[in-house]
Design a protein around this motif. Structure first.
Motif, PDB file in Angstrom:
ATOM      1  N   ALA A  97     -10.313  -8.869  -0.364  1.00 45.66           N
ATOM      2  CA  ALA A  97     -10.100  -8.381   0.523  1.00 45.66           C
ATOM      3  C   ALA A  97      -8.245  -7.594   0.244  1.00 45.66           C
ATOM      4  CB  ALA A  97      -9.616  -8.969   2.131  1.00 45.66           C
ATOM      5  N   VAL A  98      -7.519  -8.882  -0.481  1.00 46.71           N
ATOM      6  CA  VAL A  98      -6.024  -8.020  -0.914  1.00 46.71           C
ATOM      7  C   VAL A  98      -6.248  -7.431  -1.881  1.00 46.71           C
ATOM      8  CG1 VAL A  98      -4.283  -9.291  -1.742  1.00 46.71           C
ATOM      9  CG2 VAL A  98      -4.749 -10.471  -0.325  1.00 46.71           C
ATOM     10  N   ILE A  99      -7.078  -7.390  -3.163  1.00 50.92           N
ATOM     11  CA  ILE A  99      -6.954  -7.322  -4.051  1.00 50.92           C
ATOM     12  C   ILE A  99      -7.710  -5.986  -4.514  1.00 50.92           C
ATOM     13  CG2 ILE A  99      -7.743  -7.161  -6.829  1.00 50.92           C
ATOM     14  CD1 ILE A  99      -5.254  -8.937  -6.024  1.00 50.92           C
ATOM     15  N   SER A 100      -9.118  -5.306  -2.836  1.00 53.81           N
ATOM     16  CA  SER A 100      -9.445  -4.612  -2.724  1.00 53.81           C
ATOM     17  C   SER A 100      -8.282  -3.629  -2.396  1.00 53.81           C
ATOM     18  CB  SER A 100     -10.780  -4.705  -1.902  1.00 53.81           C
ATOM     19  OG  SER A 100     -11.626  -5.191  -2.483  1.00 53.81           O
ATOM     20  N   ALA A 101      -7.410  -3.743  -1.114  1.00 54.05           N
ATOM     21  CA  ALA A 101      -6.718  -2.304  -0.539  1.00 54.05           C
ATOM     22  C   ALA A 101      -5.455  -2.432  -1.864  1.00 54.05           C
ATOM     23  CB  ALA A 101      -5.702  -3.621   0.525  1.00 54.05           C
ATOM     24  N   ALA A 102      -5.122  -3.572  -2.102  1.00 51.96           N
ATOM     25  CA  ALA A 102      -4.444  -2.850  -3.649  1.00 51.96           C
ATOM     26  C   ALA A 102      -5.017  -1.469  -4.604  1.00 51.96           C
ATOM     27  CB  ALA A 102      -4.039  -4.372  -4.222  1.00 51.96           C
ATOM     28  N   ILE A 103      -6.264  -1.824  -4.926  1.00 51.82           N
ATOM     29  CA  ILE A 103      -6.428  -1.362  -6.118  1.00 51.82           C
ATOM     30  C   ILE A 103      -7.222  -0.312  -5.420  1.00 51.82           C
ATOM     31  CG2 ILE A 103      -8.913  -0.946  -7.136  1.00 51.82           C
ATOM     32  CD1 ILE A 103      -8.647  -3.807  -7.974  1.00 51.82           C
ATOM     33  N   GLU A 104      -7.326   0.154  -4.162  1.00 49.15           N
ATOM     34  CA  GLU A 104      -7.305   1.812  -3.569  1.00 49.15           C
ATOM     35  C   GLU A 104      -6.408   2.096  -3.632  1.00 49.15           C
ATOM     36  OE1 GLU A 104      -9.345   3.134   0.985  1.00 49.15           O
ATOM     37  OE2 GLU A 104      -9.960   0.578   0.501  1.00 49.15           O
ATOM     38  N   HIS A 105      -5.533   1.839  -2.932  1.00 52.58           N
ATOM     39  CA  HIS A 105      -4.169   2.676  -3.367  1.00 52.58           C
ATOM     40  C   HIS A 105      -3.246   2.440  -3.554  1.00 52.58           C
ATOM     41  CE1 HIS A 105      -4.770   3.026   1.521  1.00 52.58           C
ATOM     42  NE2 HIS A 105      -5.489   1.584   1.468  1.00 52.58           N
ATOM     43  N   ARG A 106      -3.644   1.970  -5.762  1.00 47.99           N
ATOM     44  CA  ARG A 106      -2.109   2.337  -6.564  1.00 47.99           C
ATOM     45  C   ARG A 106      -2.190   2.922  -6.446  1.00 47.99           C
ATOM     46  NH1 ARG A 106      -7.100   0.474  -9.592  1.00 47.99           N
ATOM     47  NH2 ARG A 106      -7.975   2.540 -10.534  1.00 47.99           N
ATOM     48  N   SER A 107      -3.199   4.147  -6.585  1.00 49.59           N
ATOM     49  CA  SER A 107      -2.377   5.538  -6.616  1.00 49.59           C
ATOM     50  C   SER A 107      -0.977   6.149  -5.873  1.00 49.59           C
ATOM     51  CB  SER A 107      -3.559   6.419  -6.751  1.00 49.59           C
ATOM     52  OG  SER A 107      -3.758   6.735  -5.373  1.00 49.59           O
ATOM     53  N   GLU A 108      -1.271   5.883  -4.971  1.00 45.54           N
ATOM     54  CA  GLU A 108      -0.296   6.358  -3.984  1.00 45.54           C
ATOM     55  C   GLU A 108       1.510   4.972  -4.660  1.00 45.54           C
ATOM     56  OE1 GLU A 108      -0.812   5.559  -0.190  1.00 45.54           O
ATOM     57  OE2 GLU A 108      -3.199   6.299  -0.593  1.00 45.54           O
ATOM     58  N   GLY A 109       1.823   4.699  -5.295  1.00 44.90           N
ATOM     59  CA  GLY A 109       3.122   3.859  -5.938  1.00 44.90           C
ATOM     60  C   GLY A 109       2.736   2.203  -5.621  1.00 44.90           C
ATOM     61  N   LEU A 110       3.460   1.476  -6.344  1.00 39.19           N
ATOM     62  CA  LEU A 110       3.440  -0.067  -6.240  1.00 39.19           C
ATOM     63  C   LEU A 110       4.319  -0.070  -4.296  1.00 39.19           C
ATOM     64  CD1 LEU A 110       5.075  -0.983  -9.219  1.00 39.19           C
ATOM     65  CD2 LEU A 110       2.642  -0.906  -8.575  1.00 39.19           C
ATOM     66  N   VAL A 111       5.100   0.128  -3.939  1.00 39.58           N
ATOM     67  CA  VAL A 111       5.914   0.281  -3.028  1.00 39.58           C
ATOM     68  C   VAL A 111       4.860   0.345  -1.477  1.00 39.58           C
ATOM     69  CG1 VAL A 111       7.653   0.070  -1.233  1.00 39.58           C
ATOM     70  CG2 VAL A 111       8.189  -0.271  -3.680  1.00 39.58           C
ATOM     71  N   LEU A 112       4.703   1.832  -1.481  1.00 39.51           N
ATOM     72  CA  LEU A 112       4.356   2.413  -0.578  1.00 39.51           C
ATOM     73  C   LEU A 112       2.736   2.161  -0.476  1.00 39.51           C
ATOM     74  CD1 LEU A 112       6.723   5.904  -0.050  1.00 39.51           C
ATOM     75  CD2 LEU A 112       6.215   3.179   1.454  1.00 39.51           C
ATOM     76  N   GLY A 113       2.070   1.961  -1.464  1.00 39.20           N
ATOM     77  CA  GLY A 113       0.546   2.153  -1.963  1.00 39.20           C
ATOM     78  C   GLY A 113       0.335   0.652  -1.893  1.00 39.20           C
ATOM     79  N   VAL A 114       0.939   0.254  -3.094  1.00 42.74           N
ATOM     80  CA  VAL A 114       0.192  -1.335  -3.606  1.00 42.74           C
ATOM     81  C   VAL A 114       0.583  -1.966  -1.733  1.00 42.74           C
ATOM     82  CG1 VAL A 114      -0.081  -2.780  -4.515  1.00 42.74           C
ATOM     83  CG2 VAL A 114      -0.808  -0.865  -5.845  1.00 42.74           C
ATOM     84  N   GLY A 115       2.070  -2.242  -2.247  1.00 44.87           N
ATOM     85  CA  GLY A 115       2.908  -3.302  -1.365  1.00 44.87           C
ATOM     86  C   GLY A 115       2.458  -2.858   0.444  1.00 44.87           C
ATOM     87  N   SER A 116       2.396  -2.070   0.403  1.00 45.90           N
ATOM     88  CA  SER A 116       1.988  -1.611   1.982  1.00 45.90           C
ATOM     89  C   SER A 116       1.113  -1.603   3.002  1.00 45.90           C
ATOM     90  CB  SER A 116       2.814  -0.408   2.483  1.00 45.90           C
ATOM     91  OG  SER A 116       1.885   0.582   1.730  1.00 45.90           O
ATOM     92  N   ASN A 117      -0.370  -1.241   2.013  1.00 46.43           N
ATOM     93  CA  ASN A 117      -1.058  -1.709   2.236  1.00 46.43           C
ATOM     94  C   ASN A 117      -2.651  -2.876   1.916  1.00 46.43           C
ATOM     95  OD1 ASN A 117      -1.942   0.856   3.324  1.00 46.43           O
ATOM     96  ND2 ASN A 117      -1.320   1.736   1.509  1.00 46.43           N
ATOM     97  N   MET A 118      -1.861  -3.804   0.380  1.00 49.54           N
ATOM     98  CA  MET A 118      -2.562  -4.700   0.583  1.00 49.54           C
ATOM     99  C   MET A 118      -2.955  -6.387   1.375  1.00 49.54           C
ATOM    100  SD  MET A 118      -0.590  -7.508  -2.575  1.00 49.54           S
ATOM    101  CE  MET A 118      -1.632  -7.084  -3.963  1.00 49.54           C
ATOM    102  N   PHE A 119      -2.282  -5.473   2.736  1.00 53.92           N
ATOM    103  CA  PHE A 119      -2.272  -7.221   3.250  1.00 53.92           C
ATOM    104  C   PHE A 119      -2.408  -6.274   4.899  1.00 53.92           C
ATOM    105  CE2 PHE A 119       0.458  -9.610   0.489  1.00 53.92           C
ATOM    106  CZ  PHE A 119      -0.674 -10.177   0.157  1.00 53.92           C
ATOM    107  N   LYS A 120      -2.824  -5.542   4.426  1.00 51.75           N
ATOM    108  CA  LYS A 120      -3.248  -4.255   6.108  1.00 51.75           C
ATOM    109  C   LYS A 120      -4.663  -5.182   6.371  1.00 51.75           C
ATOM    110  CE  LYS A 120      -1.854   0.176   6.308  1.00 51.75           C
ATOM    111  NZ  LYS A 120      -2.364   1.544   5.886  1.00 51.75           N
ATOM    112  N   LEU A 121      -5.481  -5.981   6.077  1.00 50.71           N
ATOM    113  CA  LEU A 121      -6.750  -6.404   6.788  1.00 50.71           C
ATOM    114  C   LEU A 121      -6.457  -7.972   6.127  1.00 50.71           C
ATOM    115  CD1 LEU A 121      -9.506  -6.484   6.626  1.00 50.71           C
ATOM    116  CD2 LEU A 121     -10.249  -6.050   4.854  1.00 50.71           C
ATOM    117  N   ALA A 122      -5.825  -8.377   5.212  1.00 47.92           N
ATOM    118  CA  ALA A 122      -5.824  -9.811   5.122  1.00 47.92           C
ATOM    119  C   ALA A 122      -4.355 -10.334   5.803  1.00 47.92           C
ATOM    120  CB  ALA A 122      -5.406 -10.062   3.742  1.00 47.92           C
ATOM    121  N   GLY A 123      -3.705  -9.327   6.236  1.00 49.08           N
ATOM    122  CA  GLY A 123      -1.612 -10.086   7.431  1.00 49.08           C
ATOM    123  C   GLY A 123      -2.989 -10.547   8.072  1.00 49.08           C
ATOM    124  N   SER A 124      -4.120 -10.282   9.187  1.00 49.29           N
ATOM    125  CA  SER A 124      -4.505 -10.294  10.476  1.00 49.29           C
ATOM    126  C   SER A 124      -5.016 -12.032  10.049  1.00 49.29           C
ATOM    127  CB  SER A 124      -5.794  -9.337  10.762  1.00 49.29           C
ATOM    128  OG  SER A 124      -6.399  -9.670   9.920  1.00 49.29           O
TER     129      SER A 124
END
Length: 151
Positions: A97-124
């Motif tokens: 779940a963590v890596i899927s979100a990171a891969i999906e949003h990598r085109s938006e950049g490291l901070v706003l894409g990968v960093g902010s979306n990486m733990f959306k699903l896994a954060g809960s």
């Protein structure tokens, strides 16, 4: 066409869901994942002189790491399509779940894409894991202080 007729036609056309086979595949793959985890745990016990109790954390970290590698290579998705919940329930599902979100949003950049979306699903999962661990520790502390259980 009314709703009842539509549902009748849909049931006639739709193939039946193979619940038995789906359960078998989920059980099989989930069991294989757990067996791999047990083998890794034995590896840490035998080669790194861990105890059964202390081998848990590195085993979990290794399983999550392996799931992340498989997700990055596109293999975990295929396992998930075959096994369904059998691949999502173990700790490897968390890594996926963590890596899927990171891969999906990598085109938006490291901070706003990968960093902010990486733990959306896994954060809960992390949040409720920490909160439940706190309450379990609190109950244990109360029971130990009352003398109901020993440390």
């Amino acid at each position: 066409m009314n709703e009842e007729r539509y549902k009748e036609i849909e049931q006639q056309i739709s193939p039946p869901t193979p619940y038995g086979m789906n359960l078998f595949k989920a059980f099989l793959v989930g069991g294989i994942i757990c067996a791999i985890g047990q083998a890794i745990s034995f590896f840490y016990i035998i080669f790194f002189d861990f105890t059964e109790r202390t081998a848990g954390n590195p085993t979990v970290a290794t399983m999550i790491f392996l799931a992340m590698i498989l997700t990055g290579l596109g293999l975990y998705r295929k396992i998930g399509q075959f096994a369904g919940a059998g691949s999502a329930v173990p700790v490897t599902g968390f890594g996926n779940a963590v890596i899927s979100a990171a891969i999906e949003h990598r085109s938006e950049g490291l901070v706003l894409g990968v960093g902010s979306n990486m733990f959306k699903l896994a954060g809960s999962v992390i949040l409720f894991g920490v909160v439940s661990a706190f309450f379990v520790a609190l109950v244990k502390l109360i029971l130990v202080s009352l003398g109901v259980v020993t440390w």
